[in-house]
Design a protein around this motif. Structure first.
Motif, short mmCIF file in Angstrom:
data_model
loop_
_atom_site.label_atom_id
_atom_site.label_comp_id
_atom_site.label_asym_id
_atom_site.label_seq_id
_atom_site.Cartn_x
_atom_site.Cartn_y
_atom_site.Cartn_z
N LYS A 103 70.87 38.95 47.80
CA LYS A 103 72.13 38.76 48.51
C LYS A 103 71.96 39.23 49.96
O LYS A 103 71.24 40.19 50.20
N PRO A 104 72.61 38.58 50.91
CA PRO A 104 73.46 37.39 50.74
C PRO A 104 72.63 36.17 50.38
O PRO A 104 71.51 35.99 50.88
N LEU A 105 73.17 35.34 49.49
CA LEU A 105 72.43 34.21 48.95
C LEU A 105 72.28 33.09 49.96
O LEU A 105 73.22 32.73 50.67
N SER A 106 71.08 32.52 49.98
CA SER A 106 70.86 31.22 50.62
C SER A 106 70.93 30.20 49.49
O SER A 106 70.03 30.14 48.64
N VAL A 107 72.00 29.43 49.44
CA VAL A 107 72.20 28.51 48.31
C VAL A 107 71.05 27.51 48.18
O VAL A 107 70.54 27.30 47.08
N PRO A 108 70.58 26.86 49.27
CA PRO A 108 69.45 25.94 49.12
C PRO A 108 68.21 26.61 48.54
O PRO A 108 67.52 26.04 47.68
N LEU A 109 67.91 27.85 49.01
CA LEU A 109 66.74 28.56 48.49
C LEU A 109 66.95 28.94 47.03
O LEU A 109 66.04 28.82 46.20
N ALA A 110 68.17 29.39 46.70
CA ALA A 110 68.46 29.75 45.30
C ALA A 110 68.31 28.54 44.39
O ALA A 110 67.73 28.64 43.30
N LEU A 111 68.81 27.38 44.82
CA LEU A 111 68.69 26.17 44.01
C LEU A 111 67.23 25.78 43.83
O LEU A 111 66.83 25.33 42.75
N ALA A 112 66.42 25.95 44.87
CA ALA A 112 65.00 25.62 44.77
C ALA A 112 64.31 26.54 43.76
O ALA A 112 63.47 26.09 42.96
#
Length: 234
Positions: free
Chosen positions: A102-111
């Motif tokens: 956190k804080p989350l990077s949504v694109p990186l988390a999805l990858a």
């Protein structure tokens, strides 16, 4: 459609990560506290669990520990603060498979989530042992043990236990057992299921594990979640 359990008190509707997963075609189930998330993970099938460490009721580390102790091997990604290194280490030591900062990077988390699911699909091509508390059913070696002690089963008894152990805490009907173990109702009758359940129950009793095999009203059987592993006295 991949199915994901998101355990996060701060995201009652999934938050930005849940929305991103939804756009990617995932089915997202959200739990707002540790006990609710634990119950969901024990009684439903998920491809991945996303777990905030600071959830109420049970901490994220406690949730992971109890899942692994009860034989749930679903991959777990913990969501941890950037400066929470000790918490991240503890979560990984308890059985988590990775973490998101956190804080989350949504694109990186999805990858990362897509990569973990790809590895999971590759791993699933090889049969892995099913673990329900102290019970271990190894479909590759065709071996069963409880609390470290082997249990000798006939091939039919093994297949019956294999089916039940692959779905812990889930009732499996006699009709479905006939299909999966005997090849269909034409090959055997419901009475055959009852007979072999009796054989299996006696062998589990000898090993101190008969509390695991339960009859469910409505002509079904299940392997119960093994909360307290009974150590062998032999």
């Amino acid at each position: 459609m991949p199915r994901v359990l998101l355990i996060d008190a701060a995201a009652p509707s999934g938050g930005v990560l849940g929305q991103g997963l939804g756009r990617e075609g995932f089915e997202v189930v959200v739990a707002g506290d540790g006990p609710t998330g634990l119950r969901a993970a024990l009684h439903s099938a998920f491809d991945l669990i996303l777990l905030e460490l600071a959830v109420p009721g049970l901490s994220g580390c406690q949730v992971v520990q109890r899942l692994r102790a009860q034989g749930v091997d679903t991959p777990v990604l913990i969501i941890a603060a950037k400066d929470g290194e000790a918490d991240q280490i503890n979560g990984l030591d308890q059985g988590a498979d990775g973490f998101l900062r956190k804080p989350l990077s949504v694109p990186l988390a999805l990858a990362q989530i897509r990569a973990m699911l790809r590895r999971r699909r590759l791993d699933s091509r090889q049969p892995r042992p099913y673990r329900v508390g102290g019970l271990v059913v190894d479909p590759l070696a065709k071996q069963v043990s409880y609390a470290g002690c082997p249990i000798r089963l006939s091939p039919r008894e093994f297949e019956l236990l294999h089916v039940l152990a692959s779905r812990p805490a889930t009732p499996v009907s006699k009709t479905e057992l006939l299909k999966l173990v005997w090849g269909g109702t034409e090959a055997a009758s419901a009475n055959a299921v009852e007979v072999y359940v009796g054989y299996l129950r006696r062998k589990l009793r000898t090993a101190g594990a008969d509390h695991l095999l339960r009859t469910v009203p409505g002509r079904a059987y299940q392997i119960a979640v093994d909360v307290n592993v009974r150590p062998s006295s032999r």
